[in-house]
Design a protein around this motif. Structure first.
Motif, PDB file in Angstrom:
ATOM      1  N   GLN A  68       0.703  -1.173   0.045  1.00 26.09           N
ATOM      2  CA  GLN A  68       0.030  -0.117  -0.155  1.00 26.09           C
ATOM      3  C   GLN A  68       0.893   1.272  -0.093  1.00 26.09           C
ATOM      4  OE1 GLN A  68      -2.504  -1.745   3.585  1.00 26.09           O
ATOM      5  NE2 GLN A  68      -3.651  -0.210   2.560  1.00 26.09           N
ATOM      6  N   ALA A  69       0.403   2.430  -0.624  1.00 24.38           N
ATOM      7  CA  ALA A  69       0.950   3.716  -0.448  1.00 24.38           C
ATOM      8  C   ALA A  69       0.060   4.803  -0.426  1.00 24.38           C
ATOM      9  CB  ALA A  69       1.916   3.865  -1.897  1.00 24.38           C
ATOM     10  N   GLY A  70       0.357   5.649   0.051  1.00 21.74           N
ATOM     11  CA  GLY A  70      -0.458   6.843   0.422  1.00 21.74           C
ATOM     12  C   GLY A  70      -0.584   7.705  -0.857  1.00 21.74           C
ATOM     13  N   VAL A  71      -1.831   8.206  -1.050  1.00 19.79           N
ATOM     14  CA  VAL A  71      -1.973   8.904  -2.588  1.00 19.79           C
ATOM     15  C   VAL A  71      -1.118  10.338  -2.500  1.00 19.79           C
ATOM     16  CG1 VAL A  71      -3.793  10.356  -4.003  1.00 19.79           C
ATOM     17  CG2 VAL A  71      -4.361   7.983  -2.559  1.00 19.79           C
ATOM     18  N   GLY A  72      -0.379  10.423  -3.454  1.00 21.72           N
ATOM     19  CA  GLY A  72       0.546  11.418  -3.642  1.00 21.72           C
ATOM     20  C   GLY A  72       2.121  11.322  -3.475  1.00 21.72           C
ATOM     21  N   THR A  73       2.400   9.931  -2.942  1.00 20.81           N
ATOM     22  CA  THR A  73       3.610   9.403  -2.832  1.00 20.81           C
ATOM     23  C   THR A  73       4.188   8.866  -3.983  1.00 20.81           C
ATOM     24  OG1 THR A  73       2.777   7.423  -2.016  1.00 20.81           O
ATOM     25  CG2 THR A  73       3.079   8.885  -0.372  1.00 20.81           C
ATOM     26  N   VAL A  74       5.575   8.952  -4.009  1.00 19.21           N
ATOM     27  CA  VAL A  74       6.406   8.331  -5.087  1.00 19.21           C
ATOM     28  C   VAL A  74       7.199   7.248  -4.471  1.00 19.21           C
ATOM     29  CG1 VAL A  74       7.983   8.636  -6.912  1.00 19.21           C
ATOM     30  CG2 VAL A  74       6.543  10.775  -6.222  1.00 19.21           C
TER      31      VAL A  74
ATOM     32  N   ALA B 203      -1.934   9.877 -13.828  1.00 20.58           N
ATOM     33  CA  ALA B 203      -1.453  10.288 -14.701  1.00 20.58           C
ATOM     34  C   ALA B 203      -0.552   9.265 -15.559  1.00 20.58           C
ATOM     35  CB  ALA B 203      -0.596  11.724 -14.533  1.00 20.58           C
ATOM     36  N   TRP B 204      -0.544   8.380 -14.946  1.00 21.71           N
ATOM     37  CA  TRP B 204       0.414   7.014 -15.243  1.00 21.71           C
ATOM     38  C   TRP B 204       1.749   7.329 -15.472  1.00 21.71           C
ATOM     39  CZ3 TRP B 204      -1.225   2.201 -18.110  1.00 21.71           C
ATOM     40  CH2 TRP B 204      -2.620   1.912 -17.817  1.00 21.71           C
ATOM     41  N   GLN B 205       2.407   7.703 -14.505  1.00 19.83           N
ATOM     42  CA  GLN B 205       3.715   8.216 -14.208  1.00 19.83           C
ATOM     43  C   GLN B 205       4.780   7.076 -13.534  1.00 19.83           C
ATOM     44  OE1 GLN B 205       4.215  12.404 -12.791  1.00 19.83           O
ATOM     45  NE2 GLN B 205       2.161  12.106 -12.377  1.00 19.83           N
ATOM     46  N   LEU B 206       5.509   6.356 -14.463  1.00 21.80           N
ATOM     47  CA  LEU B 206       6.160   5.437 -14.069  1.00 21.80           C
ATOM     48  C   LEU B 206       7.680   5.666 -14.734  1.00 21.80           C
ATOM     49  CD1 LEU B 206       6.795   2.523 -12.751  1.00 21.80           C
ATOM     50  CD2 LEU B 206       6.353   1.457 -15.243  1.00 21.80           C
ATOM     51  N   GLU B 207       8.650   6.226 -13.780  1.00 22.64           N
ATOM     52  CA  GLU B 207       9.903   6.528 -14.263  1.00 22.64           C
ATOM     53  C   GLU B 207      11.046   5.526 -14.541  1.00 22.64           C
ATOM     54  OE1 GLU B 207      11.289   9.863 -11.882  1.00 22.64           O
ATOM     55  OE2 GLU B 207       9.132  10.403 -11.367  1.00 22.64           O
ATOM     56  N   ALA B 208      11.757   5.718 -15.374  1.00 19.78           N
ATOM     57  CA  ALA B 208      12.911   4.585 -15.336  1.00 19.78           C
ATOM     58  C   ALA B 208      12.374   3.318 -15.430  1.00 19.78           C
ATOM     59  CB  ALA B 208      14.041   4.755 -14.488  1.00 19.78           C
TER      60      ALA B 208
ATOM     61  N   THR C  78       4.550   6.979  -9.444  1.00 14.39           N
ATOM     62  CA  THR C  78       3.861   8.076  -8.717  1.00 14.39           C
ATOM     63  C   THR C  78       2.498   7.421  -8.216  1.00 14.39           C
ATOM     64  OG1 THR C  78       5.270   9.883  -9.723  1.00 14.39           O
ATOM     65  CG2 THR C  78       2.887  10.402  -8.771  1.00 14.39           C
ATOM     66  N   VAL C  79       2.168   7.409  -7.235  1.00 17.12           N
ATOM     67  CA  VAL C  79       0.796   6.862  -6.763  1.00 17.12           C
ATOM     68  C   VAL C  79      -0.094   8.113  -6.466  1.00 17.12           C
ATOM     69  CG1 VAL C  79      -0.517   5.602  -5.020  1.00 17.12           C
ATOM     70  CG2 VAL C  79       1.954   4.841  -5.506  1.00 17.12           C
ATOM     71  N   ASP C  80      -0.618   8.674  -7.619  1.00 13.47           N
ATOM     72  CA  ASP C  80      -1.238   9.964  -7.740  1.00 13.47           C
ATOM     73  C   ASP C  80      -2.958   9.867  -7.592  1.00 13.47           C
ATOM     74  OD1 ASP C  80      -1.432   8.676 -10.015  1.00 13.47           O
ATOM     75  OD2 ASP C  80      -1.019  10.425 -11.291  1.00 13.47           O
ATOM     76  N   ALA C  81      -3.331   8.606  -7.263  1.00 12.03           N
ATOM     77  CA  ALA C  81      -4.871   8.443  -7.128  1.00 12.03           C
ATOM     78  C   ALA C  81      -5.089   7.406  -6.335  1.00 12.03           C
ATOM     79  CB  ALA C  81      -5.415   8.327  -8.249  1.00 12.03           C
ATOM     80  N   ALA C  82      -6.379   7.278  -5.801  1.00 18.69           N
ATOM     81  CA  ALA C  82      -6.624   6.064  -5.141  1.00 18.69           C
ATOM     82  C   ALA C  82      -7.205   5.078  -5.779  1.00 18.69           C
ATOM     83  CB  ALA C  82      -7.780   6.450  -3.732  1.00 18.69           C
ATOM     84  N   GLY C  83      -6.854   3.808  -5.361  1.00 21.49           N
ATOM     85  CA  GLY C  83      -7.272   2.531  -6.197  1.00 21.49           C
ATOM     86  C   GLY C  83      -5.923   1.861  -6.470  1.00 21.49           C
ATOM     87  N   PRO C  84      -6.230   0.693  -7.367  1.00 22.93           N
ATOM     88  CA  PRO C  84      -5.218  -0.186  -7.490  1.00 22.93           C
ATOM     89  C   PRO C  84      -4.201  -0.032  -8.931  1.00 22.93           C
ATOM     90  CG  PRO C  84      -7.196  -0.952  -8.675  1.00 22.93           C
ATOM     91  CD  PRO C  84      -7.545   0.252  -7.820  1.00 22.93           C
ATOM     92  N   PHE C  85      -2.878   0.136  -8.564  1.00 20.00           N
ATOM     93  CA  PHE C  85      -1.881  -0.016  -9.596  1.00 20.00           C
ATOM     94  C   PHE C  85      -1.348  -1.280 -10.050  1.00 20.00           C
ATOM     95  CE2 PHE C  85      -2.369   4.185  -7.852  1.00 20.00           C
ATOM     96  CZ  PHE C  85      -2.217   5.140  -8.922  1.00 20.00           C
ATOM     97  N   ARG C  86      -1.275  -1.656 -11.256  1.00 18.44           N
ATOM     98  CA  ARG C  86      -0.397  -2.979 -11.367  1.00 18.44           C
ATOM     99  C   ARG C  86       0.583  -2.557 -12.261  1.00 18.44           C
ATOM    100  NH1 ARG C  86      -4.004  -6.686  -9.457  1.00 18.44           N
ATOM    101  NH2 ARG C  86      -6.253  -5.845  -9.272  1.00 18.44           N
ATOM    102  N   VAL C  87       1.556  -3.043 -12.229  1.00 17.21           N
ATOM    103  CA  VAL C  87       3.035  -3.007 -12.820  1.00 17.21           C
ATOM    104  C   VAL C  87       3.325  -4.251 -13.026  1.00 17.21           C
ATOM    105  CG1 VAL C  87       5.209  -1.920 -12.669  1.00 17.21           C
ATOM    106  CG2 VAL C  87       3.317  -0.940 -11.118  1.00 17.21           C
ATOM    107  N   ARG C  88       3.806  -4.571 -14.253  1.00 12.27           N
ATOM    108  CA  ARG C  88       4.152  -5.883 -14.801  1.00 12.27           C
ATOM    109  C   ARG C  88       5.855  -5.944 -15.086  1.00 12.27           C
ATOM    110  NH1 ARG C  88       0.565  -7.821 -19.233  1.00 12.27           N
ATOM    111  NH2 ARG C  88      -0.659  -8.143 -17.309  1.00 12.27           N
ATOM    112  N   LEU C  89       6.424  -6.873 -14.843  1.00 14.21           N
ATOM    113  CA  LEU C  89       7.863  -7.034 -14.956  1.00 14.21           C
ATOM    114  C   LEU C  89       8.290  -8.105 -15.769  1.00 14.21           C
ATOM    115  CD1 LEU C  89      10.873  -5.966 -14.232  1.00 14.21           C
ATOM    116  CD2 LEU C  89      10.497  -7.444 -11.941  1.00 14.21           C
ATOM    117  N   ARG C  90       9.143  -7.810 -16.550  1.00 10.27           N
ATOM    118  CA  ARG C  90      10.032  -8.786 -17.289  1.00 10.27           C
ATOM    119  C   ARG C  90      11.385  -8.586 -17.041  1.00 10.27           C
ATOM    120  NH1 ARG C  90       6.704 -11.634 -21.252  1.00 10.27           N
ATOM    121  NH2 ARG C  90       4.912 -10.526 -21.844  1.00 10.27           N
ATOM    122  N   VAL C  91      12.338  -9.586 -17.036  1.00 13.67           N
ATOM    123  CA  VAL C  91      13.557  -9.640 -16.995  1.00 13.67           C
ATOM    124  C   VAL C  91      14.382 -10.454 -18.070  1.00 13.67           C
ATOM    125  CG1 VAL C  91      13.915  -8.898 -14.589  1.00 13.67           C
ATOM    126  CG2 VAL C  91      13.902 -11.359 -15.287  1.00 13.67           C
ATOM    127  N   THR C  92      15.538  -9.759 -18.653  1.00 10.68           N
ATOM    128  CA  THR C  92      16.275 -10.518 -19.810  1.00 10.68           C
ATOM    129  C   THR C  92      17.656 -10.522 -19.214  1.00 10.68           C
ATOM    130  OG1 THR C  92      14.657  -9.339 -21.327  1.00 10.68           O
ATOM    131  CG2 THR C  92      16.632 -10.481 -22.118  1.00 10.68           C
TER     132      THR C  92
END
Length: 993
Positions: free
Chosen positions: A825-831, A861-866, A875-889
């Motif tokens: 979990q993360a507070g809204v407005g946190t990075v 605003a869908w802000q994913l850096e690097a 950037t967790v800029d809204a309330a609700g679920p964010f899903r991030v997908r990772l692949r490694v090579t």
């Protein structure tokens, strides 16, 4: 390019490169014409493209649609004929601009300047005689309460035709002023109807779906085409004839509908794949035109450039994933079967662009561009044929917010594909505005929690019924028209009626039947998903339905259902299978003792079902479905019923080719288990799907399976079997043909597939190390593991988050395993800093990361850096679920399987999810939707014991591993806190719920 072509293009550029003066468009924007369909510098490339395929096919389609309007009178304003004229005008204007036409099947320049002039004159005349009334206010048959969609399509194409022809240097002469007035009249009245609904009998208030976004897009197109227009002083007191206001309002409506109201966080469109196709006819041309105007750098000058928005990319990927083996769109919600999507029109730079190109060419209508709006010219401009078409790498896909699980073998035309539905909130058309208030009414949703369709071997077998059309949709859109479970003969309440009182509300939608997708898996030998919902006695004592779907060996669908009543009731549960056979479907139906068989020309479906309480009582009915071309057909639906307070049911949907013998399919009941059995002699495949009763250990003697789990799927292929597959749930160990996989005492799901030189394993549990014993071959290579250690015939396999791995007898580079970290979990407005450094490779190769944000709340605003590093920032800029997908090579090019990470922004209890998958969402749930009152219920039996509390304390003190009691960690952050221990104590005192 020939000399004459060069001269022509140079002259054209001179004519259209002069920027306009007074305009609502900012000065940073190059407003030279054409502005909508193409830019001047695109003409030479288009002329060159028309020398080769697939552009020649697309151009031929465009030319054919132009001829459809040849004999239509200019004053014929019927809806159908006005559509044909508007499409023809857009097509002719494009032909004029690129100086290409088709004669006798050959594409080339207009034979003479006079011929080209005739084409331009024809567009001019149609624009002069266009229908200039909003069809919302025109009397039937020219108009009607819902005919704004026709006006939007006409306005978009008329505006495009004018802008394109004007940009090509055509001299309108004295006709230009009345043409502009015609366009202004049509745009201003449509605008007036929407901003002042009383001018159209308040009909626009009803249009909170594709009507609104399509009309908004058309107003933007008109605003772009007429950017310099100003109403004569004193003639527009209400500011209705203002292109600047059309643009502002139009962009607002596109964002309102297609970002907030109908678009789930992962890109799934609530009205279904067909209606995104319909909406896209207006949206794609306008977003692409705006991108051509503002580009990448000027996007912040004025309205956002949504052509490059990741949400659009996610929707295009969703539309691709929602295609069936033949390339048509799955007819879910209101959707006509057999329709192809416009996969030739998409933004540049998409990673899956080759797959879009491939799907565009491989569909029922290859290179589809036809619709109420003709998109052929758009595709000729937008499509890049330097892409090497190829199917997507991933076949199975899950859209948690969208409520779609696509379980797919591969992308071949005869693949086995199951699509499972689990929609809630926005995806079920209970969308919210920017302030979180309900928006309604909505009309294209089917209430279908846990419904599924199945295609195999080129046939539609287990059906979603389709749409027919808006006037006949009630014949196919009810819960009983789908492959789900009814409670006392009914499904969820009607969603359309419920969206009326939903308007302006906050909190949960006023319905039952919202469903959650959970426990998903995409592995090499089995794909899985669970759907949980409650419906049947809204608002109190609604039974819970938990449906577990397993696509095994990419070959057949096994379903395990837990139907649990509430409030002391004993309902009748009824299982439905709508098969494509019987009645006038064109196929046959025959009964089995515990199921039925639906057979068509290329394939059949055998369905057998039973319960832990004995056999179901079956009956047959005839139901309606839609066939290709909006044809109404009928088929046999088989219904199996049983009355009980709780029922555990198992069923297999087993497809085979019609050319081979049908399998034997039966229900089985023994003192130790109940289940279903299929023996396929043609394929030498024997399948058991059983639920064990009583205490472990359990065994399935025919296949040599031993386990302590309760739900078992076992599959043997071959005479002396060349392959064995087993999947067991709620188990700590599984033994198959002497090979044992154990999870160090941590319960979970265990599966394995054995072939001659490899074993594929899934061990979904909390154990860091999994034991594999008695392999029939020496292990020479591994995939998806962090490390291994072998002592005698016992191998210790160390895993991270990814629980899918392979042990093989062949050498070669190891596939790495991605580890994006645990749910948090993360507070809204946190990075927050994400961390993929726990990703691993058995060869210890260096790893490169690729992160992708695949779902976010509407306000984000869908802000994913690097995203190309192991430690990006979200950037967790809204309330609700964010899903991030990772692949490694790894350094040798081997890529991991994808792993998703859930980040919950804000309060866990108001994240819009059913986190504890009990069929209750958020404020409907007495335990605040987080399972908190059952913290420390290690056995998950519904009560907390003293022993479990002691275990939770030991975990908090780091004296025992979390795997000994995962539920002690109520917020899933990897640690047990004092607060969570207190919750456990309260659960022990007050009970779980």
């Amino acid at each position: 390019m020939g000399r004459l072509d060069l001269v022509y293009v140079t002259a054209l550029a001179c004519l259209i490169a002069v920027p306009a003066s007074a305009s609502w468009l900012p000065v940073q924007i190059d407003s030279s014409r054409p502005r909508i369909l193409l830019r001047a510098d695109a003409v030479p490339a288009i002329q060159e493209r028309l020398r080769r395929q697939p552009y020649q096919t697309v151009f031929a389609d465009l030319a054919g649609r132009i001829t459809q309007a040849t004999d239509i009178r200019l004053d014929d304003h019927s809806i159908e004929n006005e559509r044909l004229k508007a499409r023809a005008a857009k097509g002719l204007a494009f032909e004029y601009t690129v100086d290409r036409t088709q004669r006798d099947g050959t594409i080339g320049e207009f034979p003479t300047r006079a011929d080209r002039q005739v084409a331009g004159d024809r567009v001019r005349d149609m624009l002069l005689h266009m229908f200039t009334r909003s069809r919302l206010v025109a009397e039937p048959p020219l108009g009607g309460w819902d005919r704004d969609i026709n006006t939007s399509e006409e306005l978009l194409q008329w505006a495009t035709a004018y802008d394109t022809l004007k940009g090509a240097g055509y001299d309108f002469g004295a006709a230009e002023a009345p043409i502009i007035e015609n366009l202004v009249a049509l745009a201003s009245e449509l605008y007036d109807n929407y901003v002042h609904p009383e001018t159209a009998s308040t009909f626009p208030v009803l249009h909170q779906n594709n009507h609104r976004s399509k009309s908004g897009a058309a107003l933007v197109a008109a605003a772009i085409a007429l950017a310099e227009y100003e109403a004569p002083t004193g003639t527009d007191p209400d500011a209705l004839r203002s292109p600047a206001l059309w643009a502002q309002y139009g962009f607002e409506q596109i964002e309102f509908v297609d970002r907030y109201v109908l678009m789930a966080g992962d890109g799934a469109y609530a009205e279904g794949p067909f209606y995104w196709r319909y909406t896209a006819q207006n949206i794609l041309p306008v977003l692409r035109a705006w991108d051509a105007l503002v580009g990448q750098t000027a996007g912040a000058v004025i309205y956002a450039n949504r052509w490059r928005d990741p949400r659009l990319a996610r929707t295009l990927r969703w539309e691709l994933d929602m295609t069936l083996p033949d390339g048509s769109l799955a007819p879910l919600d209101d959707g006509n079967p057999g329709r192809s999507y416009y996969f030739g029109i998409f933004p540049g730079g998409l990673e899956f662009a080759p797959a879009l190109a491939w799907r565009w060419a491989n569909a029922p209508t290859p290179y589809e561009t036809e619709g109420s709006v003709d998109l052929a010219a758009d595709a000729l401009v937008a499509f890049d044929d330097t892409l090497a078409p190829a199917p997507p790498l991933d076949a199975t896909a899950f859209y948690i917010e969208g409520g779609n699980a696509i379980l797919r073998r591969d992308w071949s035309p005869d693949a086995v594909v199951a699509v499972v539905q689990a929609e809630h909130d926005t995806a079920s058309e209970f969308g919210r505005d920017k302030q979180g208030r309900g928006v309604g009414p909505q009309s294209h949703e089917h209430a279908e929690p846990g419904a599924f369709l199945l295609h195999a071997f080129g046939e539609r077998l287990a059906m979603d019924p389709g749409y027919l059309d808006f006037g006949n949709r009630t014949q196919v859109n009810r819960p009983e028209h789908h492959n789900l479970v009814l409670v006392d003969g009914r499904g969820p309440i009607d969603y359309l009626n419920a969206t009326g009182p939903w308007r302006g509300r906050t909190g949960r939608p006023p319905i039952d039947g919202n469903a959650m997708l959970a426990d998903t898996l995409d592995s090499g030998f089995l794909d899985a998903a669970t759907v949980v919902s409650r419906y049947g006695r809204y608002p109190n004592a609604s039974p819970m339905m938990r449906r577990r779907f397993l696509l095994s060996d990419d070959r057949y669908l096994a379903v395990y259902d837990e139907a649990v009543s509430a409030g002391g009731t004993t309902p009748t549960f009824t299982w439905l299978l709508h098969g494509n056979g019987g009645a006038d479907s064109g196929g046959t139906f025959s009964r089995l003792a515990d199921g039925g068989v639906w057979e068509r020309a290329r394939a059949r479906l055998s369905w057998v079902a039973t319960t832990d309480r004995g056999a179901l009582a079956f009956d047959e009915q005839t139901a309606v479905h839609e066939d290709i071309g909006k044809a109404q057909r009928s088929h046999t639906v088989l219904r199996g019923s049983l009355q009980a307070p709780r029922v555990d049911a198992l069923h297999l949907a087993y497809p085979t080719r019609s050319a081979v013998a049908a399998p034997m399919a039966e229900a089985v009941h023994t003192p130790t288990f109940s289940g279903v059995h299929v023996n396929d002699t043609a394929e030498l495949r024997d399948v058991w799907f059983v639920h064990f009763a009583g205490a472990a250990p359990h065994s399935l003697a025919p296949h040599g399976v031993l386990t302590d789990g309760d739900l078992l799927l076992s599959d043997v292929v071959g005479d002396a079997p060349t392959q064995r597959l087993a999947w067991v749930e709620h188990a700590t160990h599984l033994s198959l043909a002497g090979v044992e996989v154990a999870a160090s005492g941590a319960p979970g799901h265990i599966g394995m597939r054995l072939t001659g030189d490899r074993v594929d394993v899934v061990a979904e549990n909390a154990a860091a190390t999994v034991e594999v014993r008695s392999l029939p071959f020496p292990v020479m290579g591994v995939d998806g593991v962090c490390s291994t250690a072998t002592v005698g015939n016992l191998m210790h396999v160390t895993l991270g988050r990814d629980r899918r791995f392979t042990l093989r007898a062949t050498t070669g580079n190891a596939r790495p395993a991605a580890d994006p970290g645990a749910t948090r979990q993360a507070g809204v407005g946190t990075v927050i800093d994400l961390d993929g450094s726990a990703s691993c490779d058995a060869d210890e190769d260096a790893l490169e990361a690729h992160w992708e944000l695949v779902s976010a709340p509407a306000a984000s605003a869908w802000q994913l850096e690097a995203p190309g590093t192991l430690r990006p920032r979200l950037t967790v800029d809204a309330a609700g679920p964010f899903r991030v997908r990772l692949r490694v090579t790894d350094s040798k090019g081997a890529q991991s399987m994808p792993m998703d990470l859930l980040i919950i922004g804000g309060n866990l209890c108001s994240d819009g999810l059913d986190n504890d998958t009990d069929g209750l969402f958020d404020s409907d749930d007495p335990d605040c939707d987080a399972g908190l009152s059952c913290a420390a219920d290690c056995s998950e039996e519904g009560e907390v014991t003293i022993d479990e509390l002691v275990r939770a304390v030991a975990i908090a003190l780091d004296d025992q591993p979390l795997g000994d009691c995962p539920t002690a960690d109520a917020d899933h952050d990897g640690a047990v806190t004092v607060d969570e221990l207190i919750r456990g104590v309260m659960a022990a005192l007050d009970g779980c719920r």
